[in-house]
Scaffold this motif. Structure first.
Motif, short mmCIF file in Angstrom:
data_model
loop_
_atom_site.label_atom_id
_atom_site.label_comp_id
_atom_site.label_asym_id
_atom_site.label_seq_id
_atom_site.Cartn_x
_atom_site.Cartn_y
_atom_site.Cartn_z
N CYS A 31 -10.59 6.15 -9.44
CA CYS A 31 -9.17 6.19 -9.77
C CYS A 31 -8.51 7.44 -9.18
O CYS A 31 -9.16 8.46 -8.95
CB CYS A 31 -8.97 6.18 -11.28
N ALA A 32 -7.20 7.35 -9.01
CA ALA A 32 -6.44 8.51 -8.53
C ALA A 32 -6.36 9.58 -9.60
O ALA A 32 -6.23 10.76 -9.29
CB ALA A 32 -5.04 8.07 -8.11
N SER A 33 -6.43 9.18 -10.87
CA SER A 33 -6.37 10.12 -11.98
C SER A 33 -7.76 10.31 -12.58
O SER A 33 -8.39 9.34 -13.02
CB SER A 33 -5.41 9.62 -13.05
N PRO A 34 -8.25 11.54 -12.67
CA PRO A 34 -9.57 11.77 -13.27
C PRO A 34 -9.58 11.54 -14.78
O PRO A 34 -10.65 11.39 -15.37
CB PRO A 34 -9.85 13.25 -12.93
N LYS A 35 -8.39 11.49 -15.41
CA LYS A 35 -8.30 11.32 -16.85
C LYS A 35 -8.15 9.85 -17.26
O LYS A 35 -8.15 9.53 -18.44
CB LYS A 35 -7.11 12.10 -17.41
N ALA A 36 -8.01 8.96 -16.30
CA ALA A 36 -7.73 7.56 -16.62
C ALA A 36 -8.88 6.90 -17.37
O ALA A 36 -10.04 7.01 -16.97
CB ALA A 36 -7.44 6.79 -15.33
N GLU A 37 -8.54 6.19 -18.45
CA GLU A 37 -9.53 5.47 -19.25
C GLU A 37 -9.17 3.98 -19.25
O GLU A 37 -8.02 3.61 -19.50
CB GLU A 37 -9.52 5.99 -20.69
N SER A 73 0.83 -1.20 0.00
CA SER A 73 0.00 0.00 0.00
C SER A 73 0.87 1.26 0.00
O SER A 73 0.36 2.37 -0.17
CB SER A 73 -0.91 0.01 1.23
N ASP A 74 2.18 1.08 0.18
CA ASP A 74 3.09 2.23 0.30
C ASP A 74 3.69 2.66 -1.04
O ASP A 74 4.46 3.61 -1.09
CB ASP A 74 4.23 1.90 1.27
N VAL A 75 3.34 1.99 -2.11
CA VAL A 75 3.94 2.31 -3.40
C VAL A 75 3.11 3.37 -4.13
O VAL A 75 1.89 3.39 -4.03
CB VAL A 75 4.06 1.02 -4.26
N LEU A 135 -4.51 1.58 -10.51
CA LEU A 135 -5.45 2.69 -10.69
C LEU A 135 -5.45 3.62 -9.46
O LEU A 135 -5.55 4.85 -9.61
CB LEU A 135 -6.86 2.15 -10.93
N ALA A 136 -5.33 3.04 -8.29
CA ALA A 136 -5.41 3.82 -7.06
C ALA A 136 -4.13 4.60 -6.76
O ALA A 136 -4.17 5.61 -6.04
CB ALA A 136 -5.73 2.90 -5.88
N LYS A 137 -3.00 4.17 -7.33
CA LYS A 137 -1.71 4.77 -6.99
C LYS A 137 -1.06 5.51 -8.15
O LYS A 137 0.14 5.82 -8.10
CB LYS A 137 -0.75 3.66 -6.51
N SER A 138 -1.83 5.81 -9.20
CA SER A 138 -1.25 6.45 -10.39
C SER A 138 -2.01 7.73 -10.71
O SER A 138 -2.92 7.74 -11.54
CB SER A 138 -1.30 5.49 -11.58
N PRO A 139 -1.66 8.86 -10.09
CA PRO A 139 -2.41 10.11 -10.28
C PRO A 139 -2.29 10.73 -11.67
O PRO A 139 -3.11 11.57 -12.04
CB PRO A 139 -1.81 11.04 -9.22
N MET A 140 -1.29 10.32 -12.46
CA MET A 140 -1.09 10.88 -13.79
C MET A 140 -1.53 9.92 -14.90
O MET A 140 -1.31 10.18 -16.08
CB MET A 140 0.39 11.23 -14.01
N LEU A 141 -2.18 8.82 -14.52
CA LEU A 141 -2.55 7.79 -15.49
C LEU A 141 -3.53 8.32 -16.54
O LEU A 141 -4.50 8.99 -16.22
CB LEU A 141 -3.16 6.59 -14.78
#
Length: 434
Positions: free
Chosen positions: A422-428, A359-361, A388-394
């Protein structure tokens, strides 16, 4: 001249007025091809397969035997195979090589020789001697002979101007005086027979080497030492414990593929020691079967590899050692932008298998992920949710099923993930059909 393209035969000029026809006939010379400049003829011949280049001799007296001065020649399946897909016999191959030796004039800077499976071809020794005397710089020799590999003749080691070299199914036994090809920038060896000591010596004496490919069919009891200070790309297939990358400060691309061979030694692969000198590495492809050879795997490397932007891994998600090794590397690549993960094995009988994912990554720079999965199982869902949860720029997560049997389940997994926060609002999240 006539045209016929999906319709009736049309005579060019049949609709032209008489004055236009007369002007056309007066403006065209009788033999346009014969008046082409020499450099244009050479450029045309260089674009043709060897067989067609030889056939141009019938065009006119000017074109006769122009192929004999070509600096680049390729003898491969385009030469050996007939329209009926019947391969040439050894005697016919020998005859073609003989004609090249007799009629060719001038330097040959590039020569590609790929012969069909056969017993042998005695003229190859003479051909290599001829090339060594004619300034060969780029040489490709692929000889899938039956039985023993082809032993390179002494003249091969006198090709001092070589810049690019590719060998397959050859035996390399250099004379004691041979130190290496000091102008070589690219070396590809596939299923060659050479001792680990000689191979290491050959590579270390190629001081300008930038591109190296090794497909090692057999594991070595001794380690191959890779000392190449200018090396930028290295593609290796074999046992990890067979190589030691001693000095590769400029290496940017590394591909490590495991070959299913037994290893004669007992030493374990040290993942930390192996990666400690990769300060310039940008793209890593790794088959995680190497993890089976690894010693104790740390949570992360004691150093970061900040240049790594792209990671491709082939991993068995049901093997805790392989997963641990993959996570160790991912944690150590803080600027990773592209990641592709392909599941190595398809196991439908343990669909409820799960592991403890960290969970720390965080993947602060990750923009694109491609997952090739087997069955849409719980562990596959765990992995996808973690990314998905740990990638804010995805920007995109692409899914593909690596087995027809699991395609429907993977598609269902994707449908679930589209509802996941998702951490990123743009993730598809997208499923790719096979």
């Amino acid at each position: 001249m006539c045209l016929k393209e999906g319709g009736p035969r049309v005579e060019y000029g049949s609709m032209m007025p008489p004055e236009a026809k007369k002007h056309c006939c007066q403006s065209l010379t009788l033999d346009v091809l014969s008046k082409l400049p020499e450099n244009v003829i050479d450029a045309i011949l260089m674009c043709l397969p060897f067989r067609d280049a030889v056939r141009t001799s019938i065009l006119s007296k000017v074109w006769r035997n122009k192929w004999c001065r070509l600096p680049e020649l390729t003898l491969d399946d385009t030469v050996w195979k007939t329209k009926k897909n019947v391969a040439f016999r050894t005697t016919e191959i020998t005859q073609i090589i003989y004609h090249i030796l007799i009629y060719h004039v001038g330097p040959i800077t590039k020569f590609i020789l790929c012969v069909p499976k056969s017993r042998s071809c005695p003229m190859i020794d003479d051909l290599i001697y001829f090339l060594s005397k004619n300034g060969i710089r780029h040489l490709v020799v692929r000889l899938p002979f039956k039985g023993d590999p082809y032993e390179l003749p002494p003249s091969f080691f006198k090709c001092v101007q070589l810049r690019r070299l590719t060998l397959q199914n050859c035996l390399i036994l250099p004379p004691p005086s041979f130190k290496g090809f000091d102008r070589l920038i690219s070396l590809e060896l596939c299923e060659v027979t050479i001792s680990s000591k000689l191979l290491g010596s050959l590579i270390s004496h190629c001081l300008l080497l930038e591109h190296l490919v090794l497909h090692i069919a057999d594991s070595y009891s001794n380690v191959i030492e890779i000392n190449a200070p200018r090396l930028r790309s290295f593609y290796f297939a074999g046992s990890m414990r067979s190589i030691f990358l001693k000095n590769i400060p400029l290496l940017e691309r590394l591909s490590l593929t495991y070959s299913e061979t037994d290893y004669l030694g007992a030493e374990k692969w040290d993942i930390v020691k192996f990666f400690e000198s990769f300060s310039a590495l940008e793209h890593l492809f790794l088959n995680m079967l190497f993890a089976a050879e690894a010693s104790e795997v740390p949570t992360r490397l004691p150093f970061n590899l900040n240049c790594v932007k792209k990671l491709d891994i082939n991993v068995d998600l049901y093997n805790s050692t392989e997963v641990s090794c993959a996570l160790c590397l991912i944690r150590s690549f803080p600027y990773l932008q592209y990641m592709e993960i392909q599941e190595a094995y398809y196991k439908y009988d343990i669909a409820d298998y799960r592991v403890e994912l960290p969970s720390d990554v965080m993947f602060n720079h990750l923009r694109e992920v491609k997952l090739t999965l087997a069955s849409g199982s719980i562990i596959e869902m765990q992995l996808a949710k973690l990314l998905l949860a740990k990638s804010p720029m995805l920007v995109s997560m692409l899914f593909k099923s690596c087995a027809v049997k699991g395609s429907a389940t993977v598609k269902k997994l994707v449908a679930e993930l589209t509802k996941f926060q998702c951490a990123s609002p743009k993730a598809e999240v997208v499923f790719i059909e096979n």
